[in-house]
Scaffold this active site. Structure first.
Site, mmCIF file in Angstrom:
data_model
loop_
_atom_site.group_PDB
_atom_site.id
_atom_site.type_symbol
_atom_site.label_atom_id
_atom_site.label_comp_id
_atom_site.label_asym_id
_atom_site.label_seq_id
_atom_site.Cartn_x
_atom_site.Cartn_y
_atom_site.Cartn_z
ATOM 1 N N LYS A 1 0.877 -1.174 0.000
ATOM 2 C CA LYS A 1 0.000 0.000 0.000
ATOM 3 C C LYS A 1 0.913 1.222 0.000
ATOM 4 O O LYS A 1 1.462 1.599 1.027
ATOM 5 C CB LYS A 1 -0.870 -0.022 1.266
ATOM 6 C CG LYS A 1 -2.213 0.675 1.149
ATOM 7 C CD LYS A 1 -2.174 2.157 0.921
ATOM 8 C CE LYS A 1 -1.852 2.967 2.158
ATOM 9 N NZ LYS A 1 -1.677 4.392 1.846
ATOM 10 N N SER B 1 5.272 7.679 9.863
ATOM 11 C CA SER B 1 5.387 8.503 11.060
ATOM 12 C C SER B 1 5.236 7.663 12.329
ATOM 13 O O SER B 1 4.635 6.583 12.311
ATOM 14 C CB SER B 1 4.319 9.591 11.037
ATOM 15 O OG SER B 1 3.044 8.976 11.105
ATOM 16 N N THR B 2 5.743 8.187 13.416
ATOM 17 C CA THR B 2 5.625 7.500 14.706
ATOM 18 C C THR B 2 4.142 7.398 15.094
ATOM 19 O O THR B 2 3.705 6.397 15.659
ATOM 20 C CB THR B 2 6.466 8.248 15.757
ATOM 21 O OG1 THR B 2 7.845 8.143 15.332
ATOM 22 C CG2 THR B 2 6.332 7.657 17.135
ATOM 23 N N ARG B 3 3.373 8.408 14.729
ATOM 24 C CA ARG B 3 1.933 8.391 15.041
ATOM 25 C C ARG B 3 1.259 7.175 14.391
ATOM 26 O O ARG B 3 0.537 6.419 15.039
ATOM 27 C CB ARG B 3 1.329 9.708 14.521
ATOM 28 C CG ARG B 3 -0.136 9.929 14.836
ATOM 29 C CD ARG B 3 -0.691 11.147 14.109
ATOM 30 N NE ARG B 3 -0.628 11.006 12.664
ATOM 31 C CZ ARG B 3 0.193 11.658 11.856
ATOM 32 N NH1 ARG B 3 1.029 12.548 12.337
ATOM 33 N NH2 ARG B 3 0.192 11.456 10.552
ATOM 34 N N THR B 4 1.542 6.963 13.111
ATOM 35 C CA THR B 4 0.915 5.824 12.424
ATOM 36 C C THR B 4 1.534 4.502 12.897
ATOM 37 O O THR B 4 0.836 3.488 12.972
ATOM 38 C CB THR B 4 1.039 5.980 10.893
ATOM 39 O OG1 THR B 4 0.606 7.290 10.534
ATOM 40 C CG2 THR B 4 0.190 4.974 10.158
ATOM 41 N N GLU C 1 9.468 1.369 10.985
ATOM 42 C CA GLU C 1 10.606 2.280 10.704
ATOM 43 C C GLU C 1 10.010 3.676 10.717
ATOM 44 O O GLU C 1 9.292 4.053 9.800
ATOM 45 C CB GLU C 1 11.206 1.996 9.318
ATOM 46 C CG GLU C 1 11.605 0.566 9.068
ATOM 47 C CD GLU C 1 12.851 0.162 9.819
ATOM 48 O OE1 GLU C 1 13.572 1.059 10.298
ATOM 49 O OE2 GLU C 1 13.093 -1.036 9.945
ATOM 50 N N CYS D 1 13.898 10.928 6.819
ATOM 51 C CA CYS D 1 13.722 10.547 8.231
ATOM 52 C C CYS D 1 14.998 10.785 9.024
ATOM 53 O O CYS D 1 14.963 11.074 10.208
ATOM 54 C CB CYS D 1 13.333 9.078 8.310
ATOM 55 S SG CYS D 1 14.461 8.020 7.389
ATOM 56 N N GLU E 1 9.514 16.267 14.707
ATOM 57 C CA GLU E 1 10.034 16.101 13.357
ATOM 58 C C GLU E 1 9.297 17.065 12.425
ATOM 59 O O GLU E 1 8.076 17.027 12.346
ATOM 60 C CB GLU E 1 9.793 14.660 12.907
ATOM 61 C CG GLU E 1 10.398 14.345 11.568
ATOM 62 C CD GLU E 1 10.121 12.916 11.130
ATOM 63 O OE1 GLU E 1 8.993 12.431 11.322
ATOM 64 O OE2 GLU E 1 11.048 12.295 10.580
HETATM 65 P P1 NAD Z 1 2.409 8.525 7.546
HETATM 66 O O1 NAD Z 1 2.583 7.759 8.793
HETATM 67 O O2 NAD Z 1 1.390 9.596 7.501
HETATM 68 O O3 NAD Z 1 2.035 7.554 6.340
HETATM 69 C C1 NAD Z 1 2.829 6.440 5.998
HETATM 70 C C2 NAD Z 1 1.968 5.398 5.336
HETATM 71 O O4 NAD Z 1 1.009 4.953 6.272
HETATM 72 C C3 NAD Z 1 1.182 5.911 4.125
HETATM 73 O O5 NAD Z 1 1.098 4.899 3.148
HETATM 74 C C4 NAD Z 1 -0.185 6.192 4.717
HETATM 75 O O6 NAD Z 1 -1.240 6.124 3.783
HETATM 76 C C5 NAD Z 1 -0.288 5.085 5.737
HETATM 77 N N1 NAD Z 1 -1.223 5.399 6.825
HETATM 78 C C6 NAD Z 1 -1.497 6.601 7.361
HETATM 79 N N2 NAD Z 1 -2.425 6.474 8.327
HETATM 80 C C7 NAD Z 1 -2.733 5.165 8.404
HETATM 81 C C8 NAD Z 1 -3.625 4.416 9.208
HETATM 82 N N3 NAD Z 1 -4.413 4.988 10.107
HETATM 83 N N4 NAD Z 1 -3.680 3.071 9.028
HETATM 84 C C9 NAD Z 1 -2.892 2.466 8.105
HETATM 85 N N5 NAD Z 1 -2.043 3.135 7.310
HETATM 86 C C10 NAD Z 1 -1.965 4.463 7.457
HETATM 87 O O7 NAD Z 1 3.851 9.068 7.165
HETATM 88 P P2 NAD Z 1 4.265 9.948 5.915
HETATM 89 O O8 NAD Z 1 3.866 11.349 6.160
HETATM 90 O O9 NAD Z 1 3.800 9.284 4.659
HETATM 91 O O10 NAD Z 1 5.856 9.792 5.944
HETATM 92 C C11 NAD Z 1 6.691 10.565 6.705
HETATM 93 C C12 NAD Z 1 7.205 9.803 7.900
HETATM 94 O O11 NAD Z 1 7.930 8.636 7.490
HETATM 95 C C13 NAD Z 1 8.194 10.615 8.702
HETATM 96 O O12 NAD Z 1 7.881 10.519 10.061
HETATM 97 C C14 NAD Z 1 9.535 9.936 8.398
HETATM 98 O O13 NAD Z 1 10.507 10.114 9.383
HETATM 99 C C15 NAD Z 1 9.125 8.530 8.252
HETATM 100 N N6 NAD Z 1 10.165 7.770 7.542
HETATM 101 C C16 NAD Z 1 10.932 6.879 8.257
HETATM 102 C C17 NAD Z 1 11.941 6.155 7.628
HETATM 103 C C18 NAD Z 1 12.787 5.150 8.366
HETATM 104 O O14 NAD Z 1 13.435 4.330 7.717
HETATM 105 N N7 NAD Z 1 12.826 5.160 9.693
HETATM 106 C C19 NAD Z 1 12.179 6.351 6.259
HETATM 107 C C20 NAD Z 1 11.371 7.265 5.565
HETATM 108 C C21 NAD Z 1 10.365 7.968 6.214
#
Ligand code: NAD
Length: 502
Positions: free
Chosen positions: A191, A245-248, A267, A302, A401
């Site tokens: 996804k 994100s950490t929230r998700t 991650e 990230c 972040e």
């Molecule tokens: P996000 O958490 O908003 O979304 C990530 C994915 O999760 C998307 O595909 C989104 O559609 C899905 N998602 C969102 N809400 C969901 C839910 N309730 N249930 C299931 N899936 C859900 O994050 P983002 O804004 O797309 O990405 C940015 C974040 O990713 C930053 O916090 C960044 O640090 C992190 N990141 C981490 C790494 C790592 O390797 N540690 C690498 C790249 C990005």
């Protein structure tokens, strides 16, 4: 001599055929409801066309297809050397489609075309090829048990892996999961982010062309709260490889608890610290490298070095140097070949980043350079590379972040204070120490609570090393042979060995 004119990426973009439909069982298809969402480019706000709005019914169909593919052994049952060959072909196909994939990535999420071409596409292919190469070289184990038995420790593919990825490096993040999961023999349902679904859909087609059997790799685009939630709650998904994100990430753990206790590998975000000591001899070089890592990918990394802890004796000079670097990253049209900073991913992210800049100002930090929206006439989403001085580690811009081109300078007076400040964060993804004193570099590197620590550089990166974080930056590790641990189950098989011949 090559006399061909350089590609005109605007013309190529205009000629591109974009297909936003789901890929299940190797077939393109509309969402079960027929719904789509409009995919807007952050470059100029224009529509790239409709994308299928996958929901629970589509996820169910994709998981069913992935399960059937796993159970009949069309992929998992192939010898590792055969999976290797097919995955190598997949990597070759990715490279052969370089221009198209790079263009889709740039149009979808706004990064400069030169980096999509030089970084995102080749890194994706390299990752797939690396796991292909590895899979027929990883041996299982025999345990040192007593002579009356034989205990085999073997790795088996898990089954169906749900992969959910963000938009900042859409293809690379997907490949970090696809590489080990597919090489190990699993089936995958991916996804992608609703903000950047296009390259994932093309990857699924290229996989089938390369000989990965239909059903082994399915892609369902859609919103997180719809397709993402359905996948993470699915009772027939064995593990979730999540980057976001950490929230998700927190939600992913809840979904697993509410469903089948599937493995969850998170991650997540970062707020990585740089510790700059006065005994480091090349302050200008440090400023250049730190700005380069911070402003690469519009600051949407990230592991971006967003908290720069500088010893008070060199802080003023460092601020001057890094502020002189920042304008070199002024945003420009991502489709121009020379552009080094493109658009942030969408208007929501633009508003978030500008909101953080406002929060920094109102909490008393000083904008040294940048701080504003840019290229308003384009209709796209651009932010000036921004440097804050006078930041306190307790301010919002130092704790949260931002995921945009915003660097904060924080001063310290002792090594112990620097380490304490660096570790005073909910995150622990990366860090870096700059010192010419070998003992200090080692001492501080050991004291830092981060998954990766760089010394006198920031951009060390290779498929051979694990990537992931401590604390709320996550629990899994992408890349390296360690990633096989996430997508395989360990099995012990005991055999009795009789002491006497019958
Ligand atoms: P996000 O958490 O908003 O979304 C990530 C994915 O999760 C998307 O595909 C989104 O559609 C899905 N998602 C969102 N809400 C969901 C839910 N309730 N249930 C299931 N899936 C859900 O994050 P983002 O804004 O797309 O990405 C940015 C974040 O990713 C930053 O916090 C960044 O640090 C992190 N990141 C981490 C790494 C790592 O390797 N540690 C690498 C790249 C990005």
């Amino acid at each position: 001599m090559n006399t061909a004119p350089p590609p005109n990426w605007h013309e190529r973009a205009a000629a591109l055929r974009i297909d936003g439909r789901i890929v299940i069982d190797g077939q393109r298809q509309a969402a079960a409801t027929g719904e789509t969402f409009d995919n807007l480019s952050p470059i100029d706000g224009r529509s790239l066309g409709p994308v299928a709005r996958g929901r629970e019914a589509d996820v169910n169909a994709a998981v069913k297809s992935a399960r059937a593919a796993f159970e009949d052994g069309r992929w998992a049952g192939k010898p590792p050397a055969v999976r290797k060959k097919i995955l190598q072909r997949f990597a070759d196909k990715i490279l052969a489609a370089k221009d198209e994939l790079a263009l889709l990535e740039t149009l979808d999420m706004g990064k400069p075309i030169q980096y999509s071409l030089a970084v995102d596409v080749p890194s994706t292919a390299r990752c797939i090829a690396w796991y292909a190469e590895a899979v027929d070289k990883v041996y299982d184990e025999i345990a040192p048990t007593a002579a009356n038995s034989l205990a085999l420790i073997t790795r088996e593919p898990m089954g169906v892996i749900g992969v959910i990825v963000p938009w900042n490096y859409p293809m690379i993040m997907a490949s970090w999961k696809l590489g080990p999961a597919l090489a190990a023999g699993n089936s995958v349902v991916l996804k992608p982010s609703e903000k950047s679904p296009l390259t994932a859909l093309r990857l699924a087609e290229l996989a089938v062309e390369a000989g990965i059997p239909p059903g082994v790799f399915n892609v369902v685009p859609g919103y997180g709260a719809e397709a993402g939630e359905a996948l993470a709650l699915h009772m027939d998904v064995d593990a979730i490889g999540f980057t976001g994100s950490t929230r998700t990430g927190r939600r992913m753990l809840e979904y697993a608890g509410r469903s089948n206790l599937k493995r969850v590998y998170n991650e997540l975000g970062g707020k990585s610290a740089v510790l700059l000591f006065p005994d480091y001899g090349n302050l200008k070089g440090a400023a250049r490298a730190i700005a380069g890592s911070m402003f690469f990918n519009q600051g949407e990394s990230c592991n971006a070095p967003s908290r720069v802890l500088v010893h008070e004796s060199i802080a003023e000079r460092f601020v001057e140097l890094v502020a002189a670097e920042a304008p070199k990253y002024a945003p420009a049209d991502p489709l121009d070949a020379g552009t080094v900073m493109g658009a942030v991913v969408d208007t929501t992210q633009l508003t978030t980043v500008l909101g953080y800049i406002e929060a920094g100002r109102s909490e008393g930090a000083r904008v040294v350079t940048g701080g504003r929206q840019a290229r308003l006439e384009s209709g796209g989403c651009y932010v000036e590379p921004t440097v804050f001085d006078g930041v306190d580690n307790e301010m919002k811009i130092a704790r949260e972040e931002i995921f945009g081109p915003v660097l904060s300078v924080i001063r310290f007076s002792t090594e112990a204070e620097a380490v304490a400040l660096a570790n005073s964060s909910a995150y622990g993804l990366q860090a870096s120490v700059w010192s010419d004193n070998l003992s200090r570099a080692h001492r501080v590197a050991r004291a830092l609570r981060a998954g990766t620590v760089h010394v006198n550089q920031y951009d060390g990166d290779d498929m051979t090393v694990p990537f992931g974080g401590f604390k709320q930056s996550g629990n899994g590790r992408d890349k390296s042979l360690h990633a096989f641990d996430k997508y395989t189950e360990l099995k012990t098989t005991w055999l009795r060995i009789d002491a006497e011949a019958p």
